[in-house]
Scaffold this motif. Structure first.
Motif, mmCIF file in Angstrom:
data_model
loop_
_atom_site.group_PDB
_atom_site.id
_atom_site.type_symbol
_atom_site.label_atom_id
_atom_site.label_comp_id
_atom_site.label_asym_id
_atom_site.label_seq_id
_atom_site.Cartn_x
_atom_site.Cartn_y
_atom_site.Cartn_z
ATOM 1 N N PHE A 1 -40.181 43.951 104.391
ATOM 2 C CA PHE A 1 -39.051 43.078 104.734
ATOM 3 C C PHE A 1 -38.307 43.634 105.947
ATOM 4 O O PHE A 1 -38.029 44.832 106.017
ATOM 5 N N VAL A 2 -37.987 42.782 106.901
ATOM 6 C CA VAL A 2 -37.091 43.162 108.002
ATOM 7 C C VAL A 2 -36.056 42.057 108.112
ATOM 8 O O VAL A 2 -36.418 40.888 108.346
ATOM 9 N N GLY A 3 -34.816 42.390 107.934
ATOM 10 C CA GLY A 3 -33.786 41.349 108.024
ATOM 11 C C GLY A 3 -32.449 41.841 107.503
ATOM 12 O O GLY A 3 -32.272 43.032 107.239
ATOM 13 N N PHE B 1 -38.047 54.307 100.739
ATOM 14 C CA PHE B 1 -36.781 54.273 101.466
ATOM 15 C C PHE B 1 -36.695 53.013 102.328
ATOM 16 O O PHE B 1 -37.695 52.325 102.555
ATOM 17 N N PHE B 2 -35.489 52.742 102.784
ATOM 18 C CA PHE B 2 -35.253 51.653 103.735
ATOM 19 C C PHE B 2 -34.749 52.271 105.037
ATOM 20 O O PHE B 2 -34.093 53.318 105.028
ATOM 21 N N ASN B 3 -35.070 51.624 106.145
ATOM 22 C CA ASN B 3 -34.585 52.082 107.451
ATOM 23 C C ASN B 3 -33.448 51.163 107.891
ATOM 24 O O ASN B 3 -33.654 49.954 108.076
ATOM 25 N N PHE B 4 -32.268 51.728 108.060
ATOM 26 C CA PHE B 4 -31.058 50.951 108.356
ATOM 27 C C PHE B 4 -30.797 50.944 109.859
ATOM 28 O O PHE B 4 -30.854 51.986 110.498
ATOM 29 N N MET C 1 -34.991 47.539 107.132
ATOM 30 C CA MET C 1 -36.444 47.387 107.138
ATOM 31 C C MET C 1 -36.970 48.185 105.931
ATOM 32 O O MET C 1 -36.613 49.347 105.748
ATOM 33 N N GLY C 2 -37.809 47.545 105.118
ATOM 34 C CA GLY C 2 -38.337 48.305 103.983
ATOM 35 C C GLY C 2 -38.883 47.391 102.892
ATOM 36 O O GLY C 2 -38.895 46.177 103.063
ATOM 37 N N GLY D 1 -40.408 54.830 111.301
ATOM 38 C CA GLY D 1 -40.397 54.734 109.842
ATOM 39 C C GLY D 1 -41.650 54.127 109.242
ATOM 40 O O GLY D 1 -41.757 54.030 108.026
ATOM 41 N N PHE D 2 -42.604 53.712 110.082
ATOM 42 C CA PHE D 2 -43.809 53.103 109.504
ATOM 43 C C PHE D 2 -45.110 53.556 110.196
ATOM 44 O O PHE D 2 -46.091 52.828 110.258
#
Ligand SMILES: Cc1cc2nc3c(=O)[nH]c(=O)nc-3n(C[C@H](O)[C@H](O)[C@H](O)COP(=O)(O)OP(=O)(O)OC[C@H]3O[C@@H](n4cnc5c(N)ncnc54)[C@H](O)[C@@H]3O)c2cc1C
Ligand code: FES
Length: 264
Positions: A2-4, A37-40, A90-91, A224-225
């Protein structure tokens, strides 16, 4: 992936620097594994281009909770969000903890500081996966957070902090060998300062204890990916004489402690 934008549902401070950020969950995010994790993305007006990686601390049907320590510009920006704001994330990213290793077994979770965060969601997942015994040994220099959630997971937790006499003094690794032996621990999950995680793996190896140690690494990250290679780390797989380089964001952040620190 997901990116948003996700909506801030709640933000709560434990002290000046440690806070919990609760974001609304959407169906597009899909499954989130513990240890991911999520990337903020902080507001770029202030020149912040890179996203900031933050572990999932807890999730339920409608929300994801992150426990965050304010250390620089990006985390300070996050600390200034208000309920109703949106944040570009993103995550979920990375590979999480292997919870299957603890099915029908006894697990010890050792965390230091903000590294306790992913262990909270982990404990819930281990309980659901059928771990027999769950013990936390965790230490804080700042205010302890997530305690009600930890209490809902297990009645067995050792909490170390110099902030008040309500807590134990010392380090969460002080009684490592005693706990492993007396509680017949099969698996250790750890996240926190590198020196703490290495000390755990070293001690388990020196004592020749048959315990699987999974470590969650906090490496500086860019994308991050797995594209920019700025999170690469040299590890030594067991059963191989050769070291090789891993991408912490994509292949981790969780690895075998023996691979990362090189103890047999
Ligand atoms: C997989 C992973 C999970 C993490 N989970 C959490 C968490 O749950 N809660 C939490 O508070 N922190 C967590 N961190 C650390 C967090 O990413 C950093 O504290 C944050 O990026 C600092 O950004 P800043 O702009 O406030 O600080 P600055 O020091 O201004 O950041 C400058 C740059 O360095 C990077 N950076 C600085 N410190 C770190 C660090 N320790 N790790 C990685 N990159 C860093 C930043 O992303 C940014 O690109 C995690 C890090 C990783 C790699
Ligand atoms: S952060 Fe870019 S490859 Fe890991």
């Amino acid at each position: 992936m997901f990116v948003g934008n996700l909506v801030v549902k709640d933000i709560k401070f434990y002290d000046e620097d440690i806070f919990k950020l609760v974001l609304g969950k959407t169906d597009e995010i899909g499954e989130i594994k513990c240890g991911q994790f999520f990337n903020f993305k902080p507001d770029t007006v202030d020149g912040m281009i890179l996203r900031r990686p933050i572990s999932v601390g807890w999730q339920d049907e409608n929300s994801i909770t992150f426990y965050i320590k304010k250390v620089g510009k990006g985390t300070a920006w996050l600390a200034n969000r208000k309920a109703g704001d949106t944040i570009d994330v993103m995550g979920p990213l990375g590979n999480g903890f292997n919870v299957e290793s603890a099915r029908g077994k006894n697990a010890l979770m050792i965390g230091g500081g903000i590294g306790v965060a992913p262990l909270i969601e982990l404990g819930k997942n281990l309980r659901e996966a059928g771990a027999s015994e769950l013990i936390y040994s965790i230490g804080f220099n700042d205010s302890p957070y997530g305690r009600s959630k930890i209490d809902s997971i297990t009645g067995k937790s050792f909490i170390y902090s110099r902030l008040s006499n309500d807590f134990l003094s010392g380090l969460p690794t002080d009684n490592l060998v005693e706990i492993v032996k007396s509680e017949k621990i099969d698996v250790i999950y750890t996240c926190g300062p590198d020196a703490m995680m290495e000390a755990i793996v070293k001690r388990i190896s020196e004592e020749k204890l048959d315990v699987d140690v999974q470590v969650s690494l906090e490496e500086r990250m860019g994308c991050g990916f797995g594209v920019c290679l700025c999170c690469s780390k040299i590890v030594k797989p067991q059963n191989s004489p050769y070291e090789h380089t891993v991408c912490v964001c994509k292949e981790g952040p969780v690895f075998s402690g023996k691979e990362v620190y090189g103890y047999e």
